[in-house]
Design a protein around this motif. Structure first.
Motif, PDB file in Angstrom:
ATOM      1  N   HIS A  74      43.997  42.606  34.880  1.00 35.59           N
ATOM      2  CA  HIS A  74      44.876  42.583  36.018  1.00 35.59           C
ATOM      3  C   HIS A  74      44.833  43.962  36.697  1.00 35.59           C
ATOM      4  O   HIS A  74      44.839  44.330  38.042  1.00 35.59           O
ATOM      5  CB  HIS A  74      46.361  42.121  35.789  1.00 35.59           C
ATOM      6  CG  HIS A  74      47.148  42.228  37.107  1.00 35.59           C
ATOM      7  ND1 HIS A  74      47.194  41.373  38.116  1.00 35.59           N
ATOM      8  CD2 HIS A  74      48.247  43.207  37.210  1.00 35.59           C
ATOM      9  CE1 HIS A  74      47.948  41.825  39.016  1.00 35.59           C
ATOM     10  NE2 HIS A  74      48.693  42.833  38.416  1.00 35.59           N
ATOM     11  N   LYS A 101      41.438  44.951  38.050  1.00 38.43           N
ATOM     12  CA  LYS A 101      41.443  44.051  39.635  1.00 38.43           C
ATOM     13  C   LYS A 101      42.148  44.681  40.583  1.00 38.43           C
ATOM     14  O   LYS A 101      41.690  45.056  41.670  1.00 38.43           O
ATOM     15  CB  LYS A 101      41.787  42.621  39.362  1.00 38.43           C
ATOM     16  CG  LYS A 101      41.757  41.878  40.581  1.00 38.43           C
ATOM     17  CD  LYS A 101      42.677  40.622  40.379  1.00 38.43           C
ATOM     18  CE  LYS A 101      44.063  40.877  40.389  1.00 38.43           C
ATOM     19  NZ  LYS A 101      45.053  39.565  40.459  1.00 38.43           N
ATOM     20  N   ALA A 138      35.879  43.176  41.595  1.00 38.48           N
ATOM     21  CA  ALA A 138      36.964  42.631  41.630  1.00 38.48           C
ATOM     22  C   ALA A 138      37.094  41.089  41.414  1.00 38.48           C
ATOM     23  O   ALA A 138      38.055  40.645  40.465  1.00 38.48           O
ATOM     24  CB  ALA A 138      37.938  42.967  42.992  1.00 38.48           C
ATOM     25  N   ASP A 139      36.382  40.435  41.946  1.00 41.41           N
ATOM     26  CA  ASP A 139      36.259  38.817  41.339  1.00 41.41           C
ATOM     27  C   ASP A 139      36.082  38.688  40.037  1.00 41.41           C
ATOM     28  O   ASP A 139      36.488  37.891  39.377  1.00 41.41           O
ATOM     29  CB  ASP A 139      35.209  38.303  42.433  1.00 41.41           C
ATOM     30  CG  ASP A 139      35.422  38.180  43.915  1.00 41.41           C
ATOM     31  OD1 ASP A 139      36.659  38.358  44.103  1.00 41.41           O
ATOM     32  OD2 ASP A 139      34.502  38.012  44.796  1.00 41.41           O
ATOM     33  N   ALA A 170      36.964  40.719  37.583  1.00 38.51           N
ATOM     34  CA  ALA A 170      38.031  41.208  36.686  1.00 38.51           C
ATOM     35  C   ALA A 170      39.114  40.178  37.089  1.00 38.51           C
ATOM     36  O   ALA A 170      39.892  39.762  35.945  1.00 38.51           O
ATOM     37  CB  ALA A 170      38.786  42.507  37.421  1.00 38.51           C
ATOM     38  N   SER A 171      39.106  39.611  38.221  1.00 35.16           N
ATOM     39  CA  SER A 171      40.095  38.384  38.529  1.00 35.16           C
ATOM     40  C   SER A 171      39.985  37.233  37.569  1.00 35.16           C
ATOM     41  O   SER A 171      40.734  36.569  37.162  1.00 35.16           O
ATOM     42  CB  SER A 171      40.174  38.098  39.677  1.00 35.16           C
ATOM     43  OG  SER A 171      41.221  37.096  40.144  1.00 35.16           O
ATOM     44  N   GLU A 195      41.009  37.911  34.009  1.00 34.81           N
ATOM     45  CA  GLU A 195      42.550  37.906  34.064  1.00 34.81           C
ATOM     46  C   GLU A 195      42.890  36.353  33.982  1.00 34.81           C
ATOM     47  O   GLU A 195      43.897  36.139  33.026  1.00 34.81           O
ATOM     48  CB  GLU A 195      43.084  38.571  35.388  1.00 34.81           C
ATOM     49  CG  GLU A 195      44.628  38.464  35.361  1.00 34.81           C
ATOM     50  CD  GLU A 195      45.284  38.765  36.775  1.00 34.81           C
ATOM     51  OE1 GLU A 195      46.424  38.926  36.794  1.00 34.81           O
ATOM     52  OE2 GLU A 195      44.463  39.311  37.773  1.00 34.81           O
TER      53      GLU A 195
END
Length: 123
Positions: free
Chosen positions: A61, A64, A76-77, A79-80, A83
Motif C-alpha cells: 500500500h 502503491k 502502481a498496478d 503494487a495494488s 496489496e
C-alpha cells in the motif's frame, strides 16, 4: 518527450503540469520517489519472503501510494495487486505479481534517470 523511454512508465508531462512547470521541484520529487520506492520494494520483498500477509498489504500500500502520486501506472498496478493479495491472505499469485513489480521498478527508475540526465544536458 524522451525517446527510447517506455511511455507508460511515468507521466512526466502530467507531473510537471501539477507542479506548475517547476522542473527543479519535479527533479527533487523524482529523486525522492526513486529512493522511497526502492526502500518500499525491499519491505514488500521481505514481507513476501516471511509470508506475512499483513506486512505485505501494508508495505505494498505504501509503495502503491508513492507510485500513484507520480503517475507510474504499471508499477502502481502491480503494487495494488500485491496489496489486495496481502489483504486477502492468499499468496497464490504473489510471486508472479512480485516479479512483475520488481521488473517494473527498474524500468521506472531507468526512465527517471534518463529524464534527469536529459534535463542536465538541456540546462
Amino acid at each position: 518527450m524522451i525517446t527510447d523511454t517506455p511511455p507508460d512508465a511515468l507521466d512526466y508531462d502530467e507531473l510537471l503540469d501539477e507542479l506548475g512547470g517547476d522542473r527543479q521541484l519535479r527533479r527533487q520529487l523524482l529523486e525522492l520517489m526513486v529512493e522511497s520506492t526502492t526502500q518500499s520494494a525491499a519491505l514488500v520483498r521481505t514481507a513476501y519472503g516471511a509470508r506475512d500477509c499483513s506486512a505485505l498489504a501494508n508495505s505494498a500500500h505504501k509503495l502503491k501510494s508513492a507510485l500513484v502520486a507520480f503517475g507510474a501506472g504499471p508499477a502502481a498496478d502491480a503494487a495494488s495487486r500485491l496489496e489486495d493479495i496481502g489483504r486477502n491472505a492468499d499468496l497464490t499469485a504473489a510471486s508472479t505479481v512480485l516479479e512483475l513489480l520488481l521488473s517494473e521498478l527498474p524500468r521506472l527508475h531507468a526512465a527517471v534517470a534518463q529524464l534527469l540526465k536529459s534535463e542536465d544536458v538541456t540546462q
